[in-house]
Each structure stands twice: as structure tokens, then as C-alpha cells.
Scaffold this active site. Sequence first.
Site: not given
Length: 676
Positions: A430, A474, A490
Site C-alpha cells: 500500500c 495501511h 485508495d
Amino acid sequence: MGSKGEGGNNFITYTGMIWLLAAQLAVMLPFMFDLPIWLVPVLLFTAGWRLRVLAGLSSQPGNVTKVALVGLGLGGLLLSGLKFPSLDAMAALLLLGFAFKSLEVLQRRDAIVVIFIGYFLVALQFLYTQSMLAALYGFLSMVVLTGALVGAQQSVVEFSTGQNVRFNLRLALFMLLQCLPLMVVIFVFAPRLPPLWSLPLSTGQAKTGITDHMAPGDIEKLGKSDELAFRVTFKGQRPAQHELYWRGLVLNHFDGREWRQFEQDYDLPALRGALHTSYRWRPGNVQAQGEAIAYEAIYEKTGQPWLFTLTPAMQVEGEVMQGADYRVMARQELQAPFLLKAVSYPQALRDVQLDPYLRRLALLLPASGDARSRDLARRLWQETGNPQAYLAKVLERFHTRGYEYTLNPPTLGDSDTIDGFLFDSQRGFCAHYAGSFVFLMRAVGIPARVVVGYQGGEWNEAGQYLAVHQYDAHAWAEVWLPETGWQRVDPTTVVAPSRAEQGLEAAVQAEGSFLADSPFSTRKIAWLNGVRQQLDAVQYGWRRWVLGYDQEEQAALLKSMLGSLSVVKVALLAGSLFSAIAISWLVLLGMARRRPREALEHRLYRQFCAALAKRGVQRSPGDAPGVFADEAAAALPRLADSIREFTQVYEGICYAPDATARASTRQLKALLRKLS
């Protein structure tokens, strides 16, 4: 000065020393997770020496030997890397003295000093951990310490070894259980003061969890850990999994490799000052809309001040600070579980009018480096021409150009890391996607920033709460757009949609890297996973209702019991409970004052006399065992040998007790069977 099985009125016995060693071991063992482990061998060495002295096998250490040992111990502490002064160093020094005290334990008063230090050390252990398991172990340590206190008062061998252990433990447990009601009353009614364990443990203590910087590989490391980060209980309906973005920090500064919240390492006092000036929380910049989400979160000890909430948190209860980037922080580094109550509005509009200072932060880029990524940004902007279309174009590139989501990305070096990811490896976690996305936004003048925190969590059906672990760590992006303000984007979910919907385990299932470094994790065995969740629910209850019992909880409980609160009502209730406890103690002590239990050898002798009485030989009350044996042997010549042998063994137990008492009572039973 005492051999095995002997002891004057003031000297500790060999058995008492064994009890003392057991108590010292029980007290010291938990500290070995945080302090130098070589302290335990030191204890064993000193206690072993003392046992040999009591057994008459070694001489008492002289003053020169004691000074030399103390010097070696202090040298060992200096070489152990402990910072001075710090609580770790002071605790280690106390443990060293606790171990060395065994060398000069001669009298009962010496043993009592060691035991009282042990009680203090049991309390000190709670500065390091406040888990329910630690509390249970602390109680067991108290039982052993109290058993050692009982053992220190025994000047002769009054029981066999097994009887001694059972008697001491039973009495210790009885004494401590008597204190339990008083402890509960004090816990409920005493004013709630800040716990001692909120103090920092050392000046150089380890910090865990998410930090204030992000480089390739940092969050991946957290993704391989199943350590608990925090637990959340929702007041109403639980939000969908893909909506659970737990915001922690905003990273604005990029140096070509690493994203940071500030250009320099933060200093907590300076950060507090920043949150009260240009970076302060501005409630007026938020337009609340949509449904509110009310929840309570209990954060684990991390040594850092970061808290993690759904954005934006409009109502927050607790000793916290809030920043203009919608972060929530504790006022001190978390040295103990921390309870936060909050209400968030995830659909709210944020910063529709962007502050110039925040805009400048959200556009910062290095003056040079990552030339290919800058050229790519310019080409895509020329093809689209507006922020919304450009944003969609960048996400489309992630989706269609073969990018992969992995917990084991290749290294990118120390420079041009954005180029290395976008054009060369195209495999990342991520942090790679969020960092490169924000870089591409800023390269064309669109305000954007990296947000780090946690996404999702594991729902515990037994406890009805969400458990968020380190592998849920994350990173995502926020983009500022006119008329809508900050919007969450995202880019990871474009490549791995299951990451937000089902969690990390589902997202990396194909490569099998989830908790690959923990092959024996209970999460990989179905029935053990259920047991783990049940135990975790119990632990959460301990965190919530015991460690989380603060002034507000105390006031709510007392109101539910008394209605309106007043000093008179509380005093009357507390006084009534104290009186009830005192009366119960008196009753229990009266019941406990029974005739002492008859020793086994005496019971066997009474049975011996009864067996001979059946054969016509009656013992007179004034006859000594030897006199009666002679009379019985004369009256029953066929049993004379057994009668005299039984009497001899019995007198040996009564007048010359030693470690063979248990074997002797077994011999009495065998002889009694011959006479019956």
C-alpha cells in the site's frame, strides 16, 4: 548456625529457605521479558550457596566476597545497555539486591525483608504489563510469597514435606482471599488517580506500530505482525468493512525516498505547540453530513502518541489533541491501554476552502528526481485537462498496466523510488501505491497527501467488538478538489479490491505471504482461532471494565447504585460495606479457631491402642508408649516383636523428627495391619 532440619527460635530453617527461593523465582521471572535475563542465574547461584550453608556444606560468605559479588552485579548492569537514570535501571538494581539478599538470610527478620521486597516487586511488574494474565500471575506470586512468609515462621519440621506445602499454600490462599472483598470495595469507591504505569518506563524505550515516516518496506513489516493495535466497540450498527479507514497520521514531506509528517524528527512538546498554532484543529472547516458513527476504542501501549479514528472525529472524549489534518493524538506517549470515546461523520465535507498553509504542505515535492514520473504526470494531464479526469486516468493506469499487490516487493534503492516502482518493479504494497499516487497528483498542482493508519479489522463475535491488528496497517491518499474538499482515494484497492473488502489475508492469498513468518499462528487453525477469539473477548472485558475504570465510569456506577451522588450517601454505602467485611472476617476467624488437626502418627497410635484393646490389653491414660508396649508384649507374646517395632517407630517420629517422617508413617500403617 543451622543444619538441615534444625533451627533456633530466630533462625530460618532449610525448608523455609526453599520456600524463600521459590518465592524469589516466582517474583523475578516476569521481569525477564523486559530486563536482563542473567538476573535469574544470579538468584539461583546465591540461593544455592545459602542452601549449602544451611545444610552445613559451605561456609558463610565473608564481607570481601559480598562486596566482590555486588561489584560484579553492578558491572553487569552497566554492560547490559540500560539507560541511567531510568525505571528499567532502577528495577534491575532492585532485582539484583533482591537476589543478593539470599546470601545473608540467616534469621527470620532477613527472610521477612526479602518477602516484603517481593510484594513491592509484584506491584512494580504492573508498570510493564497490565494484562489479565499478568494479574493472575501476580496473584499466584502473592500466594507463594505469603506461603514463604508462613514458612519463615516454622522453626521445626512440623509436617512431612507434602503436608508442609499444602498447609502453607492453603493458609496463604485463605489469608489473601480474606483481603479480596476489601480490595474490591477500595477499587470501586477510592478516588480514581492516574495510574503509576502511565509513567514512561525508560528514556530509550522501544516504540511499536505505525511511526511518523514511511519508506518502502516499513508498512510491509507491520503487515507480517499479528500484534494487537486496538479494539473498537460501536454504539450502533457496525460500518461496512470497506468504510473502516482508521486515520492516524498525515505525511506531507517527501525527500525522494521517505514520506514524513515534518521535515525534521518531531519533538512532542514542539508538536503540541504546532497543534495550538498554524496546525490547530478547526471545527468550523467541517460540514457534518450523513450518519454519525459513535464508538469506543482501547489502544494498546505503543510508546507513541498516535491514536486512530474514523475521519473526521467531531466529538472526542479523553486527554487528546486534534490537528488541522484531522489527526487525533494523546497528550502523552501511550504507556498503558488508552480509552477514547468518539463520534465521527465519514461523509462530512472537509476544508472546502483550503487554508494556504495546508495547500502549500500538500504541494511539496523535491526540486529534482523521479524525472520519468514527472514526465508521465505532464502527459496524462495534457490528455485530461481537469483534476477529476486526471485522477481517474492515474487509477486506470494502476488497473490496466499489470501492477501487483504483494507483501514481498523488490527493493527500490535510495533514490528515484517513484520511478523504480511505476516503471520498473510494478510490484508493491500500500505504501508504494499511496506514495506514487500522491507524487503524481502534486506533480500537476493538485493538493494531495499520504495518510497512514489501519484499514478494516477482525470482528469478534463473542465480544461484539472489532480487533485491529498490526497487519491491518495501511496507507492511502487524500486529494483536495474544489467544492468537495478533501476526498479519500485508495489506489491499492484498484489493484487489490479484496484488501478493503475482506482484509489483507484475502488480498495476498495467492502468494501465501499472510503471516508467513508465524507458521504456528492460531489464525491458521480453525478451532484454535475460535479459542483465541474467546480468550481475546475476556481480555477485552478486562481492559474495558477494570483498566478502563476511570472517574467517569466510577461516577456512572455510583449513580446507578445511589441515584443522585452525595458525599453522605457514598460514605454510608462504603462504611456499610466495610462493616460487613469486618463482621465476615470475625466470623471466619472464629470458625478457623478450631482444634488443630491431629498429626497422622498420633491417629495411627490411637488405632494401635484400639487394636490391642480388642485383644484384651487396655492402655492406662498415664502409661508412656514404652511402658504400654512392655505390658502389651508380655500379654501378647506372639505379637511382641510387632508391638515393640511399632512403638519404636512412633517414638522416633515424635522425638526425633527428620525428613524420613513420611516413610516412617507408612511403616506404622504396615505394622498396624499386622495387629488388626
